[in-house]
Design a protein around this motif. Structure first.
Motif, PDB file in Angstrom:
ATOM      1  N   VAL A   1      17.501  -0.225  10.940  1.00 57.93           N
ATOM      2  CA  VAL A   1      17.110   1.053  10.337  1.00 57.93           C
ATOM      3  C   VAL A   1      16.103   0.793   9.221  1.00 57.93           C
ATOM      4  O   VAL A   1      16.269  -0.122   8.426  1.00 57.93           O
ATOM      5  CB  VAL A   1      18.356   1.796   9.790  1.00 57.93           C
ATOM      6  CG1 VAL A   1      17.951   3.065   9.053  1.00 57.93           C
ATOM      7  CG2 VAL A   1      19.319   2.116  10.922  1.00 57.93           C
ATOM      8  N   GLU A   2      15.036   1.614   9.202  1.00 55.38           N
ATOM      9  CA  GLU A   2      13.991   1.488   8.189  1.00 55.38           C
ATOM     10  C   GLU A   2      13.658   2.860   7.626  1.00 55.38           C
ATOM     11  O   GLU A   2      13.645   3.849   8.350  1.00 55.38           O
ATOM     12  CB  GLU A   2      12.703   0.918   8.800  1.00 55.38           C
ATOM     13  CG  GLU A   2      12.835  -0.449   9.395  1.00 55.38           C
ATOM     14  CD  GLU A   2      11.541  -0.902  10.072  1.00 55.38           C
ATOM     15  OE1 GLU A   2      10.462  -0.358   9.735  1.00 55.38           O
ATOM     16  OE2 GLU A   2      11.627  -1.792  10.922  1.00 55.38           O
ATOM     17  N   ALA A   3      13.368   2.900   6.335  1.00 54.04           N
ATOM     18  CA  ALA A   3      12.830   4.104   5.703  1.00 54.04           C
ATOM     19  C   ALA A   3      11.312   4.054   5.837  1.00 54.04           C
ATOM     20  O   ALA A   3      10.696   3.005   5.636  1.00 54.04           O
ATOM     21  CB  ALA A   3      13.224   4.144   4.232  1.00 54.04           C
ATOM     22  N   VAL A   4      10.705   5.184   6.197  1.00 54.40           N
ATOM     23  CA  VAL A   4       9.253   5.268   6.355  1.00 54.40           C
ATOM     24  C   VAL A   4       8.756   6.436   5.513  1.00 54.40           C
ATOM     25  O   VAL A   4       9.037   7.588   5.826  1.00 54.40           O
ATOM     26  CB  VAL A   4       8.855   5.469   7.836  1.00 54.40           C
ATOM     27  CG1 VAL A   4       7.345   5.455   7.989  1.00 54.40           C
ATOM     28  CG2 VAL A   4       9.495   4.411   8.719  1.00 54.40           C
ATOM     29  N   PRO A   5       8.028   6.173   4.420  1.00 51.30           N
ATOM     30  CA  PRO A   5       7.512   7.263   3.583  1.00 51.30           C
ATOM     31  C   PRO A   5       6.472   8.110   4.317  1.00 51.30           C
ATOM     32  O   PRO A   5       5.762   7.622   5.195  1.00 51.30           O
ATOM     33  CB  PRO A   5       6.859   6.526   2.408  1.00 51.30           C
ATOM     34  CG  PRO A   5       7.405   5.138   2.442  1.00 51.30           C
ATOM     35  CD  PRO A   5       7.737   4.851   3.869  1.00 51.30           C
ATOM     36  N   ALA A   6       6.385   9.361   3.945  1.00 51.47           N
ATOM     37  CA  ALA A   6       5.395  10.277   4.522  1.00 51.47           C
ATOM     38  C   ALA A   6       4.001   9.667   4.426  1.00 51.47           C
ATOM     39  O   ALA A   6       3.640   9.078   3.408  1.00 51.47           O
ATOM     40  CB  ALA A   6       5.431  11.616   3.795  1.00 51.47           C
ATOM     41  N   GLY A   7       3.229   9.786   5.484  1.00 50.40           N
ATOM     42  CA  GLY A   7       1.869   9.272   5.520  1.00 50.40           C
ATOM     43  C   GLY A   7       1.738   7.825   5.952  1.00 50.40           C
ATOM     44  O   GLY A   7       0.637   7.349   6.211  1.00 50.40           O
ATOM     45  N   SER A   8       2.853   7.113   6.068  1.00 50.55           N
ATOM     46  CA  SER A   8       2.806   5.699   6.450  1.00 50.55           C
ATOM     47  C   SER A   8       2.611   5.539   7.945  1.00 50.55           C
ATOM     48  O   SER A   8       3.140   6.305   8.738  1.00 50.55           O
ATOM     49  CB  SER A   8       4.113   4.993   6.074  1.00 50.55           C
ATOM     50  OG  SER A   8       4.297   5.003   4.689  1.00 50.55           O
ATOM     51  N   GLU A   9       1.869   4.510   8.320  1.00 52.80           N
ATOM     52  CA  GLU A   9       1.722   4.160   9.730  1.00 52.80           C
ATOM     53  C   GLU A   9       2.909   3.311  10.149  1.00 52.80           C
ATOM     54  O   GLU A   9       3.235   2.326   9.490  1.00 52.80           O
ATOM     55  CB  GLU A   9       0.453   3.343   9.957  1.00 52.80           C
ATOM     56  CG  GLU A   9      -0.805   4.145   9.896  1.00 52.80           C
ATOM     57  CD  GLU A   9      -2.015   3.291  10.256  1.00 52.80           C
ATOM     58  OE1 GLU A   9      -2.052   2.098   9.872  1.00 52.80           O
ATOM     59  OE2 GLU A   9      -2.910   3.829  10.913  1.00 52.80           O
TER      60      GLU A   9
END
Length: 181
Positions: free
Chosen positions: A46-54
């Motif tokens: 599981v990974e957190a991905v911030p808005a706008g990240s590729e």
């Protein structure tokens, strides 16, 4: 690191409580027997991905599959003239990357987080481990994903046709005009 977390943060991220219910509700993964679902979950990070990240870029090696747990991801390509083309938006339970893992082809599109999101990622080694553990079950599962991808490959070639939506009343009256507004 594109996902916004350092590799050490990603390794320390605990398996989210979202993982199991999202997989159960997924069209693709929800049909798995409990023991096969558990094998799949064990291979996911599981990974957190911030808005706008590729999450990944068109042309990169296909080294993983991602499943959206929360948030929303956008699938795009850039055409020959440099225009960004929108192909799809992925919601929780939807995945991207199965075809590339199976076919060994580069990524056919970009995947970008529209809002803060959580994904579950399975790398090539996890993919191979699932196929070794339960070859019939997981070959069938990933063949379904590949079929879905190939059915929609025309969209990934170039989506240029105009799309029209028509509101056609079934009965005489003003209801359609009211609804259209």
């Amino acid at each position: 690191h594109r996902s916004g977390l350092s590799p050490s943060d990603e390794a320390a991220e605990p398996v989210s409580e979202l993982l199991h219910p999202v997989l159960l509700a997924s069209k693709l993964f929800g049909a798995l027997a409990p023991e096969h679902l558990a094998l799949l979950e064990a291979q996911l990070r599981v990974e957190a991905v911030p808005a706008g990240s590729e999450v990944f870029r068109e042309g990169e090696p296909s080294d993983s599959l991602v499943i959206v747990l929360s948030g929303r991801l956008r699938v795009t390509r850039v055409d020959a003239r440099g225009n960004q083309l929108l192909y799809n938006e992925l919601c929780p339970g939807e995945s991207q990357g199965e075809a590339g893992l199976m076919l060994g082809q580069p990524r056919p599109a970009n995947l970008i987080a529209l809002r803060d999101s959580h994904i579950a990622r399975r790398d090539r080694q996890g993919f191979a481990a699932l196929l070794r553990a339960e070859p019939i079950v997981f070959n069938h599962l990933f063949s379904q994903a590949l079929f879905h991808y190939l059915r929609h490959i025309q969209q990934l070639q170039e989506r240029r046709r105009a799309q029209t939506v028509a509101l056609v009343p079934l009965h005489p009256g003003d209801e359609a005009a009211v609804l259209a507004q």
